[in-house]
Design a protein around this motif. Structure first.
Motif, PDB file in Angstrom:
ATOM      1  N   MET A   1      52.057 -22.476  -4.528  1.00  0.00           N
ATOM      2  CA  MET A   1      51.038 -21.542  -5.009  1.00  0.00           C
ATOM      3  C   MET A   1      49.880 -22.275  -5.678  1.00  0.00           C
ATOM      4  SD  MET A   1      53.457 -18.430  -6.396  1.00  0.00           S
ATOM      5  CE  MET A   1      52.129 -17.243  -6.558  1.00  0.00           C
ATOM      6  N   LEU A   2      50.160 -23.465  -6.230  1.00  0.00           N
ATOM      7  CA  LEU A   2      49.105 -24.249  -6.877  1.00  0.00           C
ATOM      8  C   LEU A   2      48.208 -24.930  -5.845  1.00  0.00           C
ATOM      9  CD1 LEU A   2      47.849 -25.538  -9.451  1.00  0.00           C
ATOM     10  CD2 LEU A   2      49.573 -27.366  -9.223  1.00  0.00           C
ATOM     11  N   PHE A   3      48.825 -25.545  -4.833  1.00  0.00           N
ATOM     12  CA  PHE A   3      48.055 -26.359  -3.890  1.00  0.00           C
ATOM     13  C   PHE A   3      47.610 -25.591  -2.642  1.00  0.00           C
ATOM     14  CE2 PHE A   3      50.785 -29.512  -6.134  1.00  0.00           C
ATOM     15  CZ  PHE A   3      49.763 -30.186  -6.786  1.00  0.00           C
ATOM     16  N   LEU A   4      48.125 -24.379  -2.454  1.00  0.00           N
ATOM     17  CA  LEU A   4      47.710 -23.562  -1.306  1.00  0.00           C
ATOM     18  C   LEU A   4      47.194 -22.210  -1.806  1.00  0.00           C
ATOM     19  CD1 LEU A   4      50.769 -24.251   1.049  1.00  0.00           C
ATOM     20  CD2 LEU A   4      48.505 -25.342   1.146  1.00  0.00           C
ATOM     21  N   PRO A   5      46.067 -22.225  -2.513  1.00  0.00           N
ATOM     22  CA  PRO A   5      45.560 -20.990  -3.113  1.00  0.00           C
ATOM     23  C   PRO A   5      45.254 -19.901  -2.090  1.00  0.00           C
ATOM     24  CG  PRO A   5      43.909 -22.745  -3.185  1.00  0.00           C
ATOM     25  CD  PRO A   5      45.190 -23.381  -2.781  1.00  0.00           C
ATOM     26  N   LYS A   6      44.942 -20.309  -0.838  1.00  0.00           N
ATOM     27  CA  LYS A   6      44.626 -19.322   0.197  1.00  0.00           C
ATOM     28  C   LYS A   6      45.841 -18.448   0.522  1.00  0.00           C
ATOM     29  CE  LYS A   6      43.673 -20.929   4.295  1.00  0.00           C
ATOM     30  NZ  LYS A   6      42.949 -21.506   5.471  1.00  0.00           N
ATOM     31  N   TYR A   7      47.050 -19.025   0.319  1.00  0.00           N
ATOM     32  CA  TYR A   7      48.280 -18.289   0.644  1.00  0.00           C
ATOM     33  C   TYR A   7      49.001 -17.786  -0.613  1.00  0.00           C
ATOM     34  CZ  TYR A   7      47.550 -20.548   5.151  1.00  0.00           C
ATOM     35  OH  TYR A   7      47.004 -20.965   6.332  1.00  0.00           O
ATOM     36  N   ARG A   8      48.359 -17.953  -1.756  1.00  0.00           N
ATOM     37  CA  ARG A   8      49.010 -17.613  -3.024  1.00  0.00           C
ATOM     38  C   ARG A   8      49.440 -16.144  -3.084  1.00  0.00           C
ATOM     39  NH1 ARG A   8      45.461 -19.363  -7.724  1.00  0.00           N
ATOM     40  NH2 ARG A   8      46.035 -21.408  -6.876  1.00  0.00           N
TER      41      ARG A   8
END
Length: 696
Positions: A128-135
């Motif tokens: 969730m931190l490094f893939l904000p688009k998929y958060r």
């Protein structure tokens, strides 16, 4: 308040909990085991007080849910906080994976569980931190899993309460606490007793349905998570509500004051009952029950027993006949209520062998079990003293080196054994009997070829019967008399047994089948025993450990404690003894029959002795009953005392075998009987607490 807004998942889960509790109450109200009727006032009280209790119980039990929702946040992923938190998770994962932690100290699977949990938390936080688009998608997926688990717990708890009621006719109690300790046996028992696959599918479908509804209604909450200020307000509100709930739940529980036990049980909340049972696993008699000065209590005990000295139960027992050192086989039969036997009016012919054996035995037709669990029955015939509140002595830490039937026989030169078809670890039997001088023969001693059938509780009673014969033959060769205590297992849910043995199919899983198979196995045991040289020099004691059910309209329904008991001695005439007696009296009576002279600490007595005053003890883990002169006296926590007049219901059976009593509350309490009841139970607690019930 954030948590109680319509879109809040907390509100949705609260609604689900209240709905499941409401439906459960309706189901239990109409359950066949709920053998009573209710007035409109009682029904209103059941549902109104029950609703309030459920509401506040959820508030106290849902603190983890509240914390979970509280920490749902978008801001924690912003720089630099997101990296700091992720670094913290990563450090924690390295620590639990590579270093010795407190989880390693506890051992077992805890370290693996801890590592797995921290690893998952670290992984998903990182995603969730490094893939904000998929958060958003990850959050919804994790949220759905969390809601599914919580929903499953709520639904499964209702199902579990139903099955517990189906077995015992009450909400969760001390037995449910035990079930947490012996999870393996309990899960296997459920697997073998019920249609698990359809049940799991049904629970899964219901859980999935409510999960979908809750997640769908919670989408606005997830799309716009509460601000920091909103969470502060919500926290203050929740803490205030939590404090109110911790005050009100016990207050509402005190409203369970009906004379109809089913009303109280239906009004109660199962989770809170579980909490109370867990907290009160050992009840201090002097703290919770009505008491007398110790000297008065022991004086009253002295009036019932011929005590050698004060503040003790020690007596000098002189045999009624010349001492005879015959072998003794004590058979305690699992869950054999008196009403399974023909002499008590049963017409199903499920105990043909025992019915036949009774015509050749001394039958004690008016004998009562002290409790409603196997370990209570084992305690009663082994230690011969009234039941104690809270946990059975068998399960306590201080359960060893007690004065027992085994210690009396050992003193007389007998070999002493406990025989059990299951693993004696269960219910702490191995620790108890081993700690009191018994050698143990259980499932662990069987060779694979000696087991023809087994289930979760152990080998079938036939296999144990064959093992018992082998054991007794080996003992007879030593030239020493033997005392063997055999506890049967087959008459226990799931009621499975070998095929082709009786006329009830082995896959019927019926109580009647379990009873009839155990009866059949006992017949095989006696057939084999008759061929042995030691048979004619042996006395057999057959008694139930407790009844098949303990549910009833009152705290202690008389018929739910009446059990069959007999002493069979080859070559001796049969007789019926209708005297009122307790399970704790059967072994002292047997010792009297053998003419034993011994120094006793037993509260149990030889019922043929002229000094015996008829009485019986019956109890749950908290209600302590005493029967005398057709009056039932009950001591309960918080110094409560009740008395009931007992009157036999009309029956065609002889009086000696009539089971059913009307229990009518007494308007005027008989103080003499109250004091006698206190005298027995208080002195028992005192002797145990001060370690004065140890063997010499």
């Amino acid at each position: 308040m954030m948590l109680f807004e319509k879109k809040s998942p907390y509100k949705q889960l609260l609604n689900l909990f209240l709905l499941s509790s409401f439906v459960l109450r309706i189901v239990l109200l109409f359950h066949p085991i709920t053998t009573t009727s209710f007035s409109w006032a009682e029904i209103i009280k059941i549902f109104l007080t029950g609703f309030l209790t459920d509401f506040f119980v959820f508030i106290t039990a849902s603190s983890l849910i509240w914390l979970y929702l509280l920490f749902l946040s978008e801001s924690k992923y912003t720089k630099p906080w997101g990296y700091i938190i992720f670094g913290g998770f990563l450090s924690l994962l390295i620590y639990v994976a590579c270093f010795n932690t407190i989880l390693n100290e506890y051992g077992g699977v805890l370290p693996e569980i801890g590592i797995g949990f921290v690893a998952l938390k670290t992984t998903f936080f990182g995603l969730m931190l490094f893939l904000p688009k998929y958060r958003k998608h990850i959050r919804i997926a994790l949220f759905s899993i969390a809601i599914f688990i919580i929903t499953l717990i709520i639904i499964q708890n209702s199902i579990s309460e139903f099955f517990f009621w189906n077995e015992f006719g009450v909400r969760y109690n001390f037995i449910a606490v035990d079930y947490l300790v012996y999870t393996n046996e309990v899960i296997k028992n459920i697997m073998e007793s019920y249609p698990i696959i359809p049940l799991f599918i049904g629970v899964g479908i219901i859980t999935a349905f409510f999960t979908y509804k809750i997640v769908k209604k919670s989408m606005p909450f997830l799309e716009k998570l509460p601000s920091f200020q909103e969470k502060i307000k919500s926290t203050v509100g929740y803490i205030a509500l939590f404090a109110l709930a911790t005050f009100l739940v016990p207050v509402l529980a005190k409203q369970e004051t009906s004379t109809n036990v089913f009303t109280n049980e239906l009004q109660a909340n199962g989770l809170y009952r579980f909490f109370l049972a867990f907290r009160n696993s050992e009840l201090d008699y002097n703290k919770f029950y009505k008491t007398l000065p110790d000297n008065e209590a022991f004086t009253l005990l002295n009036q019932q027993l011929e005590i050698e000295s004060n503040a003790t139960s020690t007596q000098i027992i002189k045999g009624r006949t010349t001492e005879i050192k015959k072998n003794v086989v004590l058979i305690t039969i699992e869950s054999l209520s008196a009403d399974f036997m023909k002499m008590y009016g049963n017409e199903l012919n499920v105990t043909p062998f025992l019915d036949s054996l009774a015509t050749k035995s001394t039958v004690f037709s008016n004998l009562y079990a002290v409790g409603n669990r196997t370990i209570r029955g084992l305690e009663a015939v082994t230690l011969c003293l009234p039941p104690s509140p809270g946990e059975s002595i068998v399960k306590r830490k201080d359960n060893k080196n007690k004065f027992s039937t085994g210690s009396v026989f050992k003193e007389k030169g007998y070999s002493v054994k406990y025989l059990y078809g299951g693993d004696a670890y269960f219910d702490n039997m191995e620790d108890f009997f081993g700690g009191n001088g018994y050698d143990i023969v259980d499932k662990k001693t069987f060779k694979p070829e000696e087991i023809t059938f087994d289930n979760v509780w152990g080998v079938c009673d036939e296999d144990m019967a064959k093992k018992a014969i082998q054991t007794m033959n080996a003992e007879a060769k030593t030239g020493k008399p033997f005392f063997n205590h055999w506890m049967t297992v087959s008459n226990h849910r799931p009621f499975t047994y070998p095929a082709g043995k009786i006329d009830i199919p082995n896959d019927a899983k019926s109580r009647e089948g379990g009873v009839k198979y155990t009866d059949y196995a006992l017949k095989q045991f006696f057939k084999m025993a008759q061929k042995q040289a030691w048979y004619n020099h042996t006395v057999f004691v057959i008694i139930a450990d407790h009844c098949a059910s303990s549910a009833g309209k009152t705290e202690l329904p008389m018929d739910k404690y009446r059990i069959p008991a007999m002493i069979f001695e080859p070559g001796k005439e049969a007789s019926i003894n209708p005297i009122l007696m307790s399970q704790i009296d059967i072994m002292p009576t047997l010792l009297g029959r053998l003419g034993f002279n011994y120094k006793s600490k037993f509260y149990g007595q030889d019922v043929y002795h002229p000094s015996y005053k008829p009485r019986a003890f019956i109890a749950t883990y908290q209600d302590l009953g005493f029967i005398r002169n057709n009056i039932l006296t009950i001591l309960s926590p918080k110094q409560k005392v009740k008395q009931f007049d007992l009157s036999l219901q009309p029956s065609k059976l002889p009086v000696a075998f009539q089971l059913y009593y009307d229990e009518k509350p007494k308007n005027t309490i008989d103080p003499t009987l109250v004091n006698q009841t206190i005298g027995f139970y208080q002195t028992t607690a005192t002797l145990l607490k001060n370690k004065r019930y140890q063997k010499k």
